[in-house]
Design a protein around this motif. Sequence first.
Motif, PDB file in Angstrom:
ATOM      1  N   GLU A  84      78.529  -1.075  54.403  1.00 13.33           N
ATOM      2  CA  GLU A  84      77.274  -1.815  54.266  1.00 13.33           C
ATOM      3  C   GLU A  84      77.118  -2.239  52.814  1.00 13.33           C
ATOM      4  O   GLU A  84      77.224  -1.423  51.906  1.00 13.33           O
ATOM      5  N   VAL A  85      76.875  -3.526  52.601  1.00  9.76           N
ATOM      6  CA  VAL A  85      76.655  -4.064  51.263  1.00  9.76           C
ATOM      7  C   VAL A  85      75.249  -4.646  51.239  1.00  9.76           C
ATOM      8  O   VAL A  85      74.889  -5.447  52.100  1.00  9.76           O
ATOM      9  N   THR A  86      74.459  -4.218  50.260  1.00 12.48           N
ATOM     10  CA  THR A  86      73.081  -4.696  50.162  1.00 12.48           C
ATOM     11  C   THR A  86      72.751  -5.072  48.724  1.00 12.48           C
ATOM     12  O   THR A  86      73.317  -4.526  47.779  1.00 12.48           O
ATOM     13  N   LEU A  87      71.850  -6.004  48.594  1.00 15.14           N
ATOM     14  CA  LEU A  87      71.283  -6.367  47.301  1.00 15.14           C
ATOM     15  C   LEU A  87      69.863  -5.833  47.270  1.00 15.14           C
ATOM     16  O   LEU A  87      69.129  -5.950  48.248  1.00 15.14           O
ATOM     17  N   SER A  88      69.480  -5.235  46.155  1.00 15.35           N
ATOM     18  CA  SER A  88      68.109  -4.754  46.027  1.00 15.35           C
ATOM     19  C   SER A  88      67.646  -4.930  44.592  1.00 15.35           C
ATOM     20  O   SER A  88      68.438  -5.191  43.693  1.00 15.35           O
ATOM     21  N   ARG A  89      66.370  -4.779  44.420  1.00 18.52           N
ATOM     22  CA  ARG A  89      65.778  -4.958  43.095  1.00 18.52           C
ATOM     23  C   ARG A  89      65.502  -3.593  42.491  1.00 18.52           C
ATOM     24  O   ARG A  89      64.783  -2.783  43.063  1.00 18.52           O
ATOM     25  N   GLY A  90      66.087  -3.343  41.332  1.00 23.17           N
ATOM     26  CA  GLY A  90      65.825  -2.112  40.604  1.00 23.17           C
ATOM     27  C   GLY A  90      64.753  -2.352  39.561  1.00 23.17           C
ATOM     28  O   GLY A  90      64.243  -3.463  39.422  1.00 23.17           O
ATOM     29  N   GLU A  91      64.410  -1.324  38.823  1.00 29.46           N
ATOM     30  CA  GLU A  91      63.371  -1.473  37.802  1.00 29.46           C
ATOM     31  C   GLU A  91      63.832  -2.361  36.654  1.00 29.46           C
ATOM     32  O   GLU A  91      63.087  -3.201  36.179  1.00 29.46           O
ATOM     33  N   ALA A  92      65.065  -2.176  36.205  1.00 30.05           N
ATOM     34  CA  ALA A  92      65.555  -2.929  35.054  1.00 30.05           C
ATOM     35  C   ALA A  92      66.438  -4.106  35.450  1.00 30.05           C
ATOM     36  O   ALA A  92      66.561  -5.064  34.697  1.00 30.05           O
ATOM     37  N   HIS A  93      67.062  -4.036  36.640  1.00 30.34           N
ATOM     38  CA  HIS A  93      67.978  -5.092  37.055  1.00 30.34           C
ATOM     39  C   HIS A  93      68.185  -5.033  38.559  1.00 30.34           C
ATOM     40  O   HIS A  93      67.808  -4.071  39.212  1.00 30.34           O
ATOM     41  N   ASP A  94      68.780  -6.079  39.091  1.00 27.37           N
ATOM     42  CA  ASP A  94      69.092  -6.111  40.512  1.00 27.37           C
ATOM     43  C   ASP A  94      70.343  -5.279  40.771  1.00 27.37           C
ATOM     44  O   ASP A  94      71.177  -5.098  39.885  1.00 27.37           O
ATOM     45  N   LEU A  95      70.462  -4.774  41.995  1.00 20.41           N
ATOM     46  CA  LEU A  95      71.562  -3.877  42.331  1.00 20.41           C
ATOM     47  C   LEU A  95      72.352  -4.400  43.520  1.00 20.41           C
ATOM     48  O   LEU A  95      71.774  -4.866  44.495  1.00 20.41           O
ATOM     49  N   LEU A  96      73.651  -4.310  43.429  1.00 15.66           N
ATOM     50  CA  LEU A  96      74.533  -4.542  44.565  1.00 15.66           C
ATOM     51  C   LEU A  96      75.045  -3.167  44.958  1.00 15.66           C
ATOM     52  O   LEU A  96      75.683  -2.479  44.163  1.00 15.66           O
ATOM     53  N   LYS A  97      74.743  -2.759  46.169  1.00 16.96           N
ATOM     54  CA  LYS A  97      75.087  -1.410  46.606  1.00 16.96           C
ATOM     55  C   LYS A  97      76.037  -1.496  47.790  1.00 16.96           C
ATOM     56  O   LYS A  97      75.799  -2.245  48.731  1.00 16.96           O
ATOM     57  N   ALA A  98      77.108  -0.736  47.720  1.00 14.84           N
ATOM     58  CA  ALA A  98      78.062  -0.668  48.825  1.00 14.84           C
ATOM     59  C   ALA A  98      78.128   0.769  49.318  1.00 14.84           C
ATOM     60  O   ALA A  98      78.450   1.677  48.562  1.00 14.84           O
ATOM     61  N   ASP A  99      77.801   0.959  50.581  1.00 13.01           N
ATOM     62  CA  ASP A  99      77.962   2.258  51.230  1.00 13.01           C
ATOM     63  C   ASP A  99      79.267   2.199  52.004  1.00 13.01           C
ATOM     64  O   ASP A  99      79.423   1.387  52.917  1.00 13.01           O
ATOM     65  N   VAL A 100      80.204   3.056  51.614  1.00 13.94           N
ATOM     66  CA  VAL A 100      81.545   3.031  52.194  1.00 13.94           C
ATOM     67  C   VAL A 100      81.827   4.376  52.859  1.00 13.94           C
ATOM     68  O   VAL A 100      82.174   5.342  52.185  1.00 13.94           O
ATOM     69  N   PRO A 101      81.664   4.455  54.174  1.00 14.57           N
ATOM     70  CA  PRO A 101      81.942   5.718  54.862  1.00 14.57           C
ATOM     71  C   PRO A 101      83.442   6.023  54.885  1.00 14.57           C
ATOM     72  O   PRO A 101      84.266   5.127  55.044  1.00 14.57           O
ATOM     73  N   LEU A 102      83.749   7.280  54.721  1.00  9.47           N
ATOM     74  CA  LEU A 102      85.138   7.741  54.777  1.00  9.47           C
ATOM     75  C   LEU A 102      85.315   8.623  56.004  1.00  9.47           C
ATOM     76  O   LEU A 102      84.477   9.468  56.290  1.00  9.47           O
ATOM     77  N   ARG A 103      86.416   8.410  56.700  1.00 10.54           N
ATOM     78  CA  ARG A 103      86.728   9.301  57.820  1.00 10.54           C
ATOM     79  C   ARG A 103      87.145  10.648  57.251  1.00 10.54           C
ATOM     80  O   ARG A 103      87.847  10.713  56.246  1.00 10.54           O
ATOM     81  N   ARG A 104      86.738  11.691  57.891  1.00 10.04           N
ATOM     82  CA  ARG A 104      87.115  13.029  57.429  1.00 10.04           C
ATOM     83  C   ARG A 104      88.562  13.306  57.769  1.00 10.04           C
ATOM     84  O   ARG A 104      89.116  12.767  58.722  1.00 10.04           O
ATOM     85  N   ALA A 105      89.167  14.185  57.010  1.00 10.88           N
ATOM     86  CA  ALA A 105      90.585  14.508  57.191  1.00 10.88           C
ATOM     87  C   ALA A 105      90.865  15.036  58.591  1.00 10.88           C
ATOM     88  O   ALA A 105      91.937  14.823  59.133  1.00 10.88           O
ATOM     89  N   THR A 106      89.899  15.692  59.204  1.00  7.84           N
ATOM     90  CA  THR A 106      90.113  16.233  60.544  1.00  7.84           C
ATOM     91  C   THR A 106      90.109  15.133  61.599  1.00  7.84           C
ATOM     92  O   THR A 106      90.661  15.310  62.674  1.00  7.84           O
ATOM     93  N   ASP A 107      89.489  13.978  61.278  1.00  8.72           N
ATOM     94  CA  ASP A 107      89.447  12.867  62.226  1.00  8.72           C
ATOM     95  C   ASP A 107      90.794  12.166  62.332  1.00  8.72           C
ATOM     96  O   ASP A 107      91.220  11.784  63.404  1.00  8.72           O
ATOM     97  N   HIS A 108      91.438  11.967  61.191  1.00  7.36           N
ATOM     98  CA  HIS A 108      92.718  11.262  61.153  1.00  7.36           C
ATOM     99  C   HIS A 108      93.646  11.968  60.173  1.00  7.36           C
ATOM    100  O   HIS A 108      93.382  11.963  58.977  1.00  7.36           O
ATOM    101  N   PRO A 109      94.719  12.552  60.655  1.00  9.96           N
ATOM    102  CA  PRO A 109      95.654  13.196  59.723  1.00  9.96           C
ATOM    103  C   PRO A 109      96.306  12.152  58.824  1.00  9.96           C
ATOM    104  O   PRO A 109      96.493  11.010  59.231  1.00  9.96           O
ATOM    105  N   PRO A 110      96.630  12.510  57.587  1.00  8.41           N
ATOM    106  CA  PRO A 110      97.240  11.544  56.664  1.00  8.41           C
ATOM    107  C   PRO A 110      98.620  11.111  57.141  1.00  8.41           C
ATOM    108  O   PRO A 110      99.355  11.882  57.748  1.00  8.41           O
ATOM    109  N   ASN A 111      98.935   9.851  56.864  1.00 12.37           N
ATOM    110  CA  ASN A 111     100.264   9.318  57.194  1.00 12.37           C
ATOM    111  C   ASN A 111     101.250   9.771  56.132  1.00 12.37           C
ATOM    112  O   ASN A 111     101.004   9.632  54.951  1.00 12.37           O
ATOM    113  N   ARG A 112     102.363  10.303  56.566  1.00 12.18           N
ATOM    114  CA  ARG A 112     103.388  10.748  55.602  1.00 12.18           C
ATOM    115  C   ARG A 112     104.705  10.138  55.931  1.00 12.18           C
ATOM    116  O   ARG A 112     105.073   9.828  56.956  1.00 12.18           O
TER     117      ARG A 112
END
Length: 91
Positions: free
Chosen positions: A63-91
């Motif tokens: 999720e990428v959002t633009l919002s207004r902060g007190e001193a400046h505008d903000l671009l915020k990116a929420d980047v969910p990560l899958r947990r290690a138990t969900d997907h084992p690493p590729n080797r």
Amino acid sequence: MSFLNGLFGRKRDSSAELAKQRLLTVLIDDRYKLTPEMMAQMKADLAEVLKRYLPAIDAEQIEVTLSRGEAHDLLKADVPLRRATDHPPNR
């Protein structure tokens, strides 16, 4: 019961506060001229770059959002990560 919800429940935004937040969002979007298509492309580009370093990124949930902060505008990116138990690493 509504009295207790008012004391201990979630604080509800008034319609005026909600309208103010919506107006600020519109003003920020207008200032930076970011169309929904540009925001979608930005999300895709972020996912592509971040996957080079963190393969566990869930690109569909970014999720990428633009919002207004007190001193400046903000671009915020929420980047969910899958947990290690969900997907084992590729080797």
